[in-house]
Design a protein around this motif. Structure first.
Motif, PDB file in Angstrom:
ATOM      1  N   GLU A  25      -2.210  -2.545   9.090  1.00 20.18           N
ATOM      2  CA  GLU A  25      -1.207  -3.356   8.407  1.00 20.18           C
ATOM      3  C   GLU A  25      -1.042  -4.709   9.081  1.00 20.18           C
ATOM      4  O   GLU A  25      -0.853  -5.738   8.409  1.00 20.18           O
ATOM      5  CB  GLU A  25       0.127  -2.615   8.364  1.00 20.18           C
ATOM      6  N   ALA A  28      -3.799  -6.862   7.871  1.00 21.83           N
ATOM      7  CA  ALA A  28      -3.550  -7.320   6.506  1.00 21.83           C
ATOM      8  C   ALA A  28      -2.530  -8.455   6.490  1.00 21.83           C
ATOM      9  O   ALA A  28      -2.682  -9.440   5.758  1.00 21.83           O
ATOM     10  CB  ALA A  28      -3.064  -6.148   5.653  1.00 21.83           C
ATOM     11  N   ALA A  29      -1.480  -8.324   7.321  1.00 25.12           N
ATOM     12  CA  ALA A  29      -0.455  -9.371   7.383  1.00 25.12           C
ATOM     13  C   ALA A  29      -1.028 -10.669   7.921  1.00 25.12           C
ATOM     14  O   ALA A  29      -0.663 -11.771   7.476  1.00 25.12           O
ATOM     15  CB  ALA A  29       0.715  -8.899   8.241  1.00 25.12           C
ATOM     16  N   HIS A  32      -3.109 -13.431   5.641  1.00 20.79           N
ATOM     17  CA  HIS A  32      -2.446 -14.461   4.826  1.00 20.79           C
ATOM     18  C   HIS A  32      -2.792 -14.346   3.343  1.00 20.79           C
ATOM     19  O   HIS A  32      -3.226 -15.308   2.711  1.00 20.79           O
ATOM     20  CB  HIS A  32      -2.794 -15.849   5.346  1.00 20.79           C
ATOM     21  N   THR A  36      -6.842  -6.852   1.014  1.00 21.79           N
ATOM     22  CA  THR A  36      -7.029  -5.816   2.025  1.00 21.79           C
ATOM     23  C   THR A  36      -6.930  -4.454   1.356  1.00 21.79           C
ATOM     24  O   THR A  36      -6.026  -4.220   0.556  1.00 21.79           O
ATOM     25  CB  THR A  36      -5.962  -5.904   3.133  1.00 21.79           C
ATOM     26  N   ALA A  60       4.007  -1.270   2.610  1.00 20.05           N
ATOM     27  CA  ALA A  60       3.482  -2.585   2.988  1.00 20.05           C
ATOM     28  C   ALA A  60       3.625  -3.570   1.836  1.00 20.05           C
ATOM     29  O   ALA A  60       4.030  -4.728   2.030  1.00 20.05           O
ATOM     30  CB  ALA A  60       2.019  -2.464   3.413  1.00 20.05           C
ATOM     31  N   ASN A  61       3.326  -3.134   0.627  1.00 27.00           N
ATOM     32  CA  ASN A  61       3.472  -4.016  -0.528  1.00 27.00           C
ATOM     33  C   ASN A  61       4.931  -4.380  -0.766  1.00 27.00           C
ATOM     34  O   ASN A  61       5.240  -5.513  -1.139  1.00 27.00           O
ATOM     35  CB  ASN A  61       2.874  -3.343  -1.771  1.00 27.00           C
ATOM     36  N   LYS A  63       7.068  -4.842   1.431  1.00 26.77           N
ATOM     37  CA  LYS A  63       7.439  -5.838   2.442  1.00 26.77           C
ATOM     38  C   LYS A  63       6.713  -7.166   2.233  1.00 26.77           C
ATOM     39  O   LYS A  63       6.901  -8.092   3.021  1.00 26.77           O
ATOM     40  CB  LYS A  63       7.133  -5.303   3.843  1.00 26.77           C
ATOM     41  N   THR A  65       3.226  -7.479   2.089  1.00 28.60           N
ATOM     42  CA  THR A  65       1.856  -7.457   2.609  1.00 28.60           C
ATOM     43  C   THR A  65       0.985  -6.735   1.595  1.00 28.60           C
ATOM     44  O   THR A  65       1.017  -5.504   1.499  1.00 28.60           O
ATOM     45  CB  THR A  65       1.788  -6.719   3.963  1.00 28.60           C
TER      46      THR A  65
END
Length: 352
Positions: A25, A28-29, A32, A36, A60-61, A63, A65
């Protein structure tokens, strides 16, 4: 793009999952906004891990990302046979003494009753380690071959990638009143040693693709996850798209997708993810990359081994019926008679 595959350190315990996923994660963050994805599969040793992956990808999505999961439409497995890279007897001392012989001579030796009795009395020696291209996982499988035979199946003339437990080599051995190793030995000598066996390593814990149906239907899933260009003497995954079209829209008893859904998952969903904005749908001005097919006739043939790589290297290929034509950039490159000789394709660079 970033694409990640991990067992999330499952051998060390479930508590390692979140710290391992944190690494992916964070990558992925840091990308940018670049695409991913994470491989999604069910592993026998951690049968609920795939659900944890989905939960973390969804979080993650949420948030901000963006992450996706890659899903194979069938069990992820290997092809076993006397001609392929791996088979159940590669570590047996008697087999290693004949391993370099031509296939016909190996088959003749293995059909000798005395040789057969000797090999079936042996156990596998380690084949992985320093200087070997064989992964340690193979030694683990070979040491538990009786149990593993529960998930080894004959592919047959009409390959079945969702076979019932009752069709396993273990069940066949039980029906014959022999050991699983003996059944495997005899099966590999069928068709003069050309027989191929299917061993789904992942996605087949419950001897069903029901969990795969859940993975495929998830809104963040990408239909992919193929080793079509690697391990070419071990796997034959390039046929997964034909399998998806036939099995999941026509042949499966329940949980089917519509043909329209299947085509969308194979085309526009992936092309958008990859940044290929010039293809993936039929629309004016876009690149005319097309497969013309007859869904009722779609059928996979058994994999076959050919020696057409440099220095006589081998690879598994798999033919399919039902494709009427393949069109690339508006030119027919293959029709019912075979390749036409047209070569309009080009290398895609930097998303162009």
């Amino acid at each position: 793009m970033l694409q990640a595959v991990s067992d999330f350190d499952m051998a060390s315990g479930d508590e390692r999952f979140d710290p391992e996923f944190d690494v992916i994660e964070a990558m992925a963050a840091a990308a940018h906004g670049h695409a991913t994805s994470v491989s999604l599969m069910q592993r026998d040793l951690a049968p609920d891990q795939w659900r944890r992956i989905l939960t973390r990808v969804e979080a993650a999505n949420a948030k901000g990302t963006p992450m996706r999961v890659q899903v194979a439409p069938r069990g992820i497995g290997v092809i076993l046979g006397l001609e392929t890279t791996f088979h159940p007897f590669i570590g047996f001392p008697s087999y290693q003494r004949i391993a370099s012989l031509p296939l016909a001579e190996r088959v003749a030796a293995m059909r000798d009753p005395a040789f057969r009795a000797q090999m079936l009395s042996e156990t596998s020696q380690p084949v992985a380690g320093d200087g070997s291209a064989i992964p340690p996982m193979v030694d683990l499988f070979l040491s538990k071959i009786e149990m593993i035979s529960l998930k080894i199946f004959r592919l047959g003339e009409n390959p079945d990638y969702e076979p019932a437990l009752e069709r396993s080599l273990y069940a066949e051995a039980h029906g014959r009143g022999v050991g699983a190793l003996e059944a495997l030995y005899d099966a590999m000598l069928d068709r003069d040693g050309h027989e191929l066996l299917y061993f789904p390593i992942f996605n087949y814990t419950e001897f069903s693709l029901d969990n795969v149906r859940t993975m495929l239907a998830h809104p963040l899933s990408l239909l992919s996850l193929s080793d079509g260009g690697a391990h070419v003497g071990t796997v034959c995954d390039a046929s997964y798209s034909s399998f998806f079209l036939a099995h999941w829209t026509r042949d499966r008893a329940e949980g089917r997708f519509s043909l329209e859904q299947a085509v969308r998952m194979l085309t526009s969903v992936n092309s958008r993810y990859l940044g290929l904005a010039d293809r993936g749908v039929l629309a004016p001005g876009l690149r005319a990359d097309l497969n013309v097919l007859d869904p009722a006739r779609l059928r996979l043939h058994p994999p076959r081994l050919v020696h057409d790589l440099p220095a006589g290297g081998r690879r598994l290929l798999q033919d399919a019926d039902g494709y009427l034509a393949t069109v690339v950039a508006g030119e027919v490159i293959r029709d019912a008679k075979g390749l036409t000789g047209a070569r309009p394709g080009r290398v895609v660079r930097l998303g162009r």
